[in-house]
Write a protein that holds these residues in place. Structure first.
Motif, PDB file in Angstrom:
ATOM      1  N   HIS A   1      -0.254   0.853   6.394  1.00  8.47           N
ATOM      2  CA  HIS A   1       0.697   1.407   5.386  1.00  8.47           C
ATOM      3  C   HIS A   1       2.036   1.633   6.295  1.00  8.47           C
ATOM      4  CE1 HIS A   1       0.385   5.911   6.553  1.00  8.47           C
ATOM      5  NE2 HIS A   1      -0.091   5.582   7.482  1.00  8.47           N
TER       6      HIS A   1
ATOM      7  N   VAL B   1      -5.286  -1.417  -3.765  1.00  9.20           N
ATOM      8  CA  VAL B   1      -5.325  -1.334  -2.094  1.00  9.20           C
ATOM      9  C   VAL B   1      -5.405  -2.569  -1.595  1.00  9.20           C
ATOM     10  CG1 VAL B   1      -6.118   0.067  -0.284  1.00  9.20           C
ATOM     11  CG2 VAL B   1      -5.791   1.246  -2.608  1.00  9.20           C
ATOM     12  N   HIS B   2      -4.759  -3.081  -0.677  1.00  7.55           N
ATOM     13  CA  HIS B   2      -4.798  -4.429  -0.084  1.00  7.55           C
ATOM     14  C   HIS B   2      -5.222  -4.455   1.348  1.00  7.55           C
ATOM     15  CE1 HIS B   2      -2.769  -6.459  -3.463  1.00  7.55           C
ATOM     16  NE2 HIS B   2      -2.166  -5.266  -3.354  1.00  7.55           N
TER      17      HIS B   2
ATOM     18  N   LEU C   1      -6.302   7.059  -1.074  1.00  5.63           N
ATOM     19  CA  LEU C   1      -5.586   5.982  -1.829  1.00  5.63           C
ATOM     20  C   LEU C   1      -6.328   5.335  -2.549  1.00  5.63           C
ATOM     21  CD1 LEU C   1      -2.545   4.681  -1.505  1.00  5.63           C
ATOM     22  CD2 LEU C   1      -3.362   2.966   0.091  1.00  5.63           C
TER      23      LEU C   1
ATOM     24  N   TYR D   1      -6.579  -1.886   7.015  1.00  8.60           N
ATOM     25  CA  TYR D   1      -5.703  -1.277   5.844  1.00  8.60           C
ATOM     26  C   TYR D   1      -4.473  -0.834   6.514  1.00  8.60           C
ATOM     27  CZ  TYR D   1      -9.599  -2.247   2.768  1.00  8.60           C
ATOM     28  OH  TYR D   1     -10.558  -2.788   1.861  1.00  8.60           O
TER      29      TYR D   1
ATOM     30  N   ASN E   1       0.865  -1.254  -0.043  1.00 10.17           N
ATOM     31  CA  ASN E   1      -0.144   0.050  -0.039  1.00 10.17           C
ATOM     32  C   ASN E   1       1.007   1.227  -0.054  1.00 10.17           C
ATOM     33  OD1 ASN E   1      -2.394  -1.506   0.073  1.00 10.17           O
ATOM     34  ND2 ASN E   1      -2.468  -1.511   2.149  1.00 10.17           N
TER      35      ASN E   1
END
Length: 424
Positions: free
Chosen positions: A135, A126-127, A152, A133, A52
């Motif tokens: 980053h 976006v994972h 994002l 979520y 991400n």
């Protein structure tokens, strides 16, 4: 690809300095051929955080607190790689492609210890990982705020904002180009990279490294699904009228460059459809489908599908009484099912442009190029199919995520064809 000597030198240097925004260390505990520490979900969060962000490296076998090279027993390396592969495909959504390598690094006593190096590229998507979520912020992962997550999603869902087919694919570089596939695009004495850049097949990322675009992956790599996992056509033929594995006659995944996907799917339909005949007085063939219409439909599906949709492939299913072609993505912009035969809007402008300029069509289509941009594809599908089967094909938009085309089969008995030939 970095060679082992350079990689080992880099890792020794990085271990001495410690973790940062691009490196994460993890020591492993393995018991009864199972990784018991760290927890799978925690590592999945780390991998997704790299994807991400700007990408990064997870180094397994190094203690993140002491920076000691603890290593992994050689007989456990396969166990660790299987653990990683399952985690990346099952615990992260959408599944995350990773690159792994085995290296040996000396510990403090000078003994070589095996490690597993895992590289994660910046992702097009976006994972979501098990805890949300994430980053990368400095040397740690952080859960993204709703505002950052929204930005994002907007940045990486470029299909809604700018041309998705011109976006860079982070893990696809010049070494992935098949020489035979690029030859058609090269003209004159200009540098090869410059020619590919002018066609938006190859561009530079933020680090000035050359990367293939989505279109570049689709046209220049031998198997686009290695980079865009759903970029292939699934074909299945059934003997009956329902989707039932017990009645499956033939199946094929068409996963070459997109022009080959079209040809392979077309050949699949042609070999699996029936051709009946009426003798009146000479033989008159009655194919189930107009091949020109089928070709147009497959070209449209491959050229106009939404390649930003992860996990959704084009599906071509033949039944006893119909052909269904399901294409990922709703209709672009203001196009509707009712207006398709009157208007033409391209979702993948760069891909369509190159297919129309550099690719000759199959002779059955009676056209010079694979795509001729006159907006005649849908009218041809509708008119030619209805003329043969006496039933107008049906376009349906399913939940704004898929466009399904149903072309009804012609036969001697159905749609009045026997009577039609009897009258002649």
């Amino acid at each position: 690809m970095i060679n082992n000597t350079e990689l080992v030198r880099e890792l020794i240097y990085q271990i001495r300095l410690g973790e940062d925004s691009a490196y994460e260390f993890k020591a492993l505990t393995i018991h009864d051929n199972k990784v018991t520490r760290p927890h799978r979900d925690s590592v999945a969060d780390e991998l997704a955080a790299f994807a991400n962000g700007s990408g990064g490296v997870l180094l397994l076998g190094v203690n993140d607190k002491t920076r000691d090279v603890e290593g992994i027993e050689c007989e456990q390396l396969d166990t660790v790689e299987l653990w990683l592969t399952n985690m990346a495909s099952q615990a992260i959504d959408p599944p995350l492609p990773i690159e792994t390598r085995r290296v040996e690094i000396p510990d403090r006593q000078g003994n070589l210890r095996p490690l597993v190096w895992v590289r994660v590229a910046k992702s097009l998507f976006v994972h979501r990982s098990p805890h949300g979520y994430f980053h990368r912020v400095g040397s740690s992962k952080r859960e993204m705020s709703p505002e950052l997550l929204a930005r994002l999603f907007q940045q990486r869902s470029m299909v809604r904002l700018i041309r998705f087919d011109e976006q860079l694919v982070p893990n696809a570089g010049p070494d992935d180009i098949d020489p035979a596939l690029k030859a058609r695009f090269l003209r004159g004495d200009l540098p090869e990279a410059l020619q590919l850049k002018k066609l938006y097949l190859l561009l530079e990322d933020e680090n000035r490294q050359p990367r293939l675009t989505v279109t570049g992956v689709l046209l220049l790599t031998r198997r686009p699904a290695d980079f865009l996992s759903s970029a292939y056509v699934q074909c299945v033929a059934y003997s009956g009228r329902e989707r039932n594995a017990e009645y499956q006659l033939d199946a094929q995944d068409c996963d070459g460059p997109v022009d080959e996907q079209i040809q392979q799917a077309f050949a699949f339909v042609r070999r699996n459809m029936r051709v009946e005949a009426v003798k009146r007085p000479g033989r008159i063939d009655i194919p189930q489908y107009d091949l020109g219409a089928v070709y147009e439909a497959l070209v449209n599906a491959v050229a106009h599908r939404d390649y930003a949709m992860h996990g959704a492939r084009i599906r071509v299913h033949l039944f006893a009484d119909r052909l269904e072609i399901s294409t990922p993505g709703g209709l672009p912009n203001s196009l509707t099912v009712e207006s398709m035969d009157a208007n033409s809007i391209s979702r993948n402008e760069t891909l369509v442009n190159l297919l129309s300029r550099y690719y000759p069509a199959d002779p059955v289509s009676r056209r010079q190029n694979l795509i001729e941009r006159r907006g005649e594809g849908v009218p041809t599908i509708l008119a030619a199919s209805e003329r043969l089967s006496l039933r107008r094909p049906l376009f349906e938009q399913i939940d704004h995520t898929e466009l399904k085309l149903t072309i009804y089969a012609a036969s001697r008995a159905s749609n009045g064809l026997v009577a039609q030939f009897d009258d002649e």
